[in-house]
Design a protein around this motif. Structure first.
Motif, PDB file in Angstrom:
ATOM      1  N   UNK A 185       0.871  -1.179   0.000  1.00 17.53           N
ATOM      2  CA  UNK A 185       0.000   0.000   0.000  1.00 17.53           C
ATOM      3  C   UNK A 185       0.902   1.221   0.000  1.00 17.53           C
ATOM      4  N   UNK A 186       0.764   2.069  -1.017  1.00 16.70           N
ATOM      5  CA  UNK A 186       1.699   3.176  -1.220  1.00 16.70           C
ATOM      6  C   UNK A 186       0.934   4.447  -1.572  1.00 16.70           C
ATOM      7  N   UNK A 187       1.673   5.560  -1.558  1.00 21.71           N
ATOM      8  CA  UNK A 187       1.174   6.820  -2.104  1.00 21.71           C
ATOM      9  C   UNK A 187       1.839   6.999  -3.454  1.00 21.71           C
ATOM     10  N   UNK A 188       1.111   6.831  -4.565  1.00 23.12           N
ATOM     11  CA  UNK A 188       1.735   6.924  -5.886  1.00 23.12           C
ATOM     12  C   UNK A 188       2.160   8.350  -6.201  1.00 23.12           C
ATOM     13  N   UNK A 189       3.346   8.486  -6.801  1.00 20.56           N
ATOM     14  CA  UNK A 189       3.873   9.806  -7.147  1.00 20.56           C
ATOM     15  C   UNK A 189       3.859  10.054  -8.649  1.00 20.56           C
ATOM     16  N   UNK A 190       4.303   9.060  -9.437  1.00 26.88           N
ATOM     17  CA  UNK A 190       4.427   9.300 -10.868  1.00 26.88           C
ATOM     18  C   UNK A 190       4.590   7.994 -11.618  1.00 26.88           C
ATOM     19  N   UNK A 225      -5.646  10.629   0.345  1.00 21.63           N
ATOM     20  CA  UNK A 225      -4.388  11.143   0.880  1.00 21.63           C
ATOM     21  C   UNK A 225      -4.584  12.614   1.203  1.00 21.63           C
ATOM     22  N   UNK A 226      -4.160  13.033   2.396  1.00 20.66           N
ATOM     23  CA  UNK A 226      -4.313  14.433   2.785  1.00 20.66           C
ATOM     24  C   UNK A 226      -3.400  15.316   1.935  1.00 20.66           C
ATOM     25  N   UNK A 227      -3.684  16.614   1.931  1.00 19.00           N
ATOM     26  CA  UNK A 227      -2.860  17.541   1.161  1.00 19.00           C
ATOM     27  C   UNK A 227      -1.416  17.533   1.658  1.00 19.00           C
ATOM     28  N   UNK A 228      -1.253  17.398   2.978  1.00 17.60           N
ATOM     29  CA  UNK A 228       0.096  17.343   3.557  1.00 17.60           C
ATOM     30  C   UNK A 228       0.860  16.127   3.042  1.00 17.60           C
ATOM     31  N   UNK A 229       0.183  14.963   3.017  1.00 19.17           N
ATOM     32  CA  UNK A 229       0.825  13.740   2.537  1.00 19.17           C
ATOM     33  C   UNK A 229       1.147  13.843   1.047  1.00 19.17           C
ATOM     34  N   UNK A 230       0.223  14.412   0.262  1.00 17.57           N
ATOM     35  CA  UNK A 230       0.456  14.565  -1.175  1.00 17.57           C
ATOM     36  C   UNK A 230       1.654  15.471  -1.440  1.00 17.57           C
ATOM     37  N   UNK A 231       1.759  16.578  -0.690  1.00 18.34           N
ATOM     38  CA  UNK A 231       2.885  17.492  -0.857  1.00 18.34           C
ATOM     39  C   UNK A 231       4.203  16.833  -0.477  1.00 18.34           C
ATOM     40  N   UNK A 232       4.177  16.019   0.576  1.00 20.20           N
ATOM     41  CA  UNK A 232       5.383  15.314   0.995  1.00 20.20           C
ATOM     42  C   UNK A 232       5.837  14.353  -0.103  1.00 20.20           C
ATOM     43  N   UNK A 233       4.884  13.664  -0.741  1.00 22.72           N
ATOM     44  CA  UNK A 233       5.223  12.740  -1.819  1.00 22.72           C
ATOM     45  C   UNK A 233       5.881  13.479  -2.975  1.00 22.72           C
ATOM     46  N   UNK A 234       5.335  14.631  -3.353  1.00 26.12           N
ATOM     47  CA  UNK A 234       5.899  15.395  -4.471  1.00 26.12           C
ATOM     48  C   UNK A 234       7.302  15.908  -4.130  1.00 26.12           C
TER      49      UNK A 234
END
Length: 325
Positions: A185-190, A225-234
């Motif tokens: 289970x991951x936060x996809x980036x690209x 995914x929260x905005x904070x988590x999305x920004x961290x991923x980017x």
């Protein structure tokens, strides 16, 4: 041995031919067999006649096993020596039977599911597979397997990135000659390139990992995914400039502001804010890839440049529409 193992017997024959002389005990050690199974394998190798080989088979082994008092049978032991002395008429290539060829191709097909088909290992495996298939007169082995990375996997990946959601999938990776299977289970980036097949994602919400798309199956979107988590991923992705390279042609997508996520999902994308629209320039691998990107962007797409690429994409879309009527 409950039944003959054609792969094991072929490997033992190759071992004897390579070393010219060995013992049953050495065979037991090399192939991790019990004394009983090693002796049984040697019995089968020496006493079984094979008549369905794809070519003539001239290899004779000598065994120094003792005989019974009445000379009616052999008494095997781990110390018995097996020798191979090449003769003029010998063919030491040890041709595969049709059954052995089928088993060998099945093993290669399992490995092909775990490697990039365009890689050196993938090309080598396909070459060996084709030689085995031709050696049997095309009797054994149909088309090699396709990569596991399906359209369903790609759809789930893009949905997760577009809607800022976690992605859960089953991951298959090589583990010797088998495969290790795990759930991630991951936060996809690209997605660097669907053709090259890499997904960049945050694992454990902090570690950047690259996943091969052709090793992913059963992908599904999960919790937002929260905005904070999305920004961290980017930010994590931006700190790793040495990404997997993508060759191709620069293409500019003119999109509505709602498609800004597309630029964030393509490493190396250059974005110019035009007020009511965004110009996103990316390296495209083919017109087909551009067409698929246009479909993902959907109604937020305004234009595609250069005009030659736009023309090719329209031609593809028109042909597909005509087929589906």
């Amino acid at each position: 041995m409950a039944k003959p193992d054609v792969v094991l017997l072929t490997a033992i024959a190759s071992h004897i031919i390579t070393w010219k002389q060995t013992t049953i005990g050495t065979i037991a050690d090399v192939f991790n067999l019990s004394a009983e199974d090693a002796i049984e394998a040697v019995k089968i190798l020496f006493l079984t006649e094979v008549d369905d080989r794809a070519a003539r088979y001239f290899v004779d082994f000598e065994l120094d096993a003792a005989t019974t008092e009445d000379d009616t049978d052999l008494v095997y032991s781990l110390e018995d020596t097996i020798s191979y002395v090449p003769m003029l008429d010998d063919d030491p290539r040890v041709y595969l039977t049709y059954g052995e060829a089928a088993v060998s191709i099945e093993i290669i097909d399992q490995l092909l599911k775990l490697v990039d088909p365009a890689s050196e290992a993938g090309l080598s495996l396909r070459s060996v597979r084709e030689k085995i298939r031709r050696g049997t007169g095309d009797i054994v082995g149909a088309a090699p397997p396709e990569p596991r990375g399906s359209q369903d996997v790609l759809d789930a990946v893009w949905e997760a990135m577009r809607e800022s959601r976690r992605l859960t999938f089953t991951y298959h990776r090589a583990d010797g000659v088998t495969e290790a299977i795990s759930t991630r289970t991951v936060i996809p980036c690209a997605v660097v390139s669907e053709q090259e097949g890499y997904l960049a994602a945050l694992q454990n919400d902090r570690d950047l990992r690259w996943f091969r798309l052709d090793r992913m199956s059963r992908a599904s979107t999960g919790a937002p995914v929260s905005q904070t988590e999305a920004n961290r991923a980017r930010r994590t992705l931006r700190r790793h400039p040495h990404l997997h390279p993508t060759t191709g042609t620069d293409v500019t997508f003119t999109v509505k502001p709602g498609a800004a996520w597309f630029a964030e999902a393509i490493p190396g994308a250059v974005t110019v804010n035009g007020g009511d629209t965004l110009s996103i320039t990316v390296r495209a691998v083919s017109a087909t890839w551009v067409r698929e990107c246009a479909i993902k962007i959907g109604t937020d797409l305004v234009d595609i440049a250069p005009v030659e690429m736009k023309r090719d994409v329209i031609a593809q879309a028109t042909a597909i529409a005509q087929v589906q009527r």
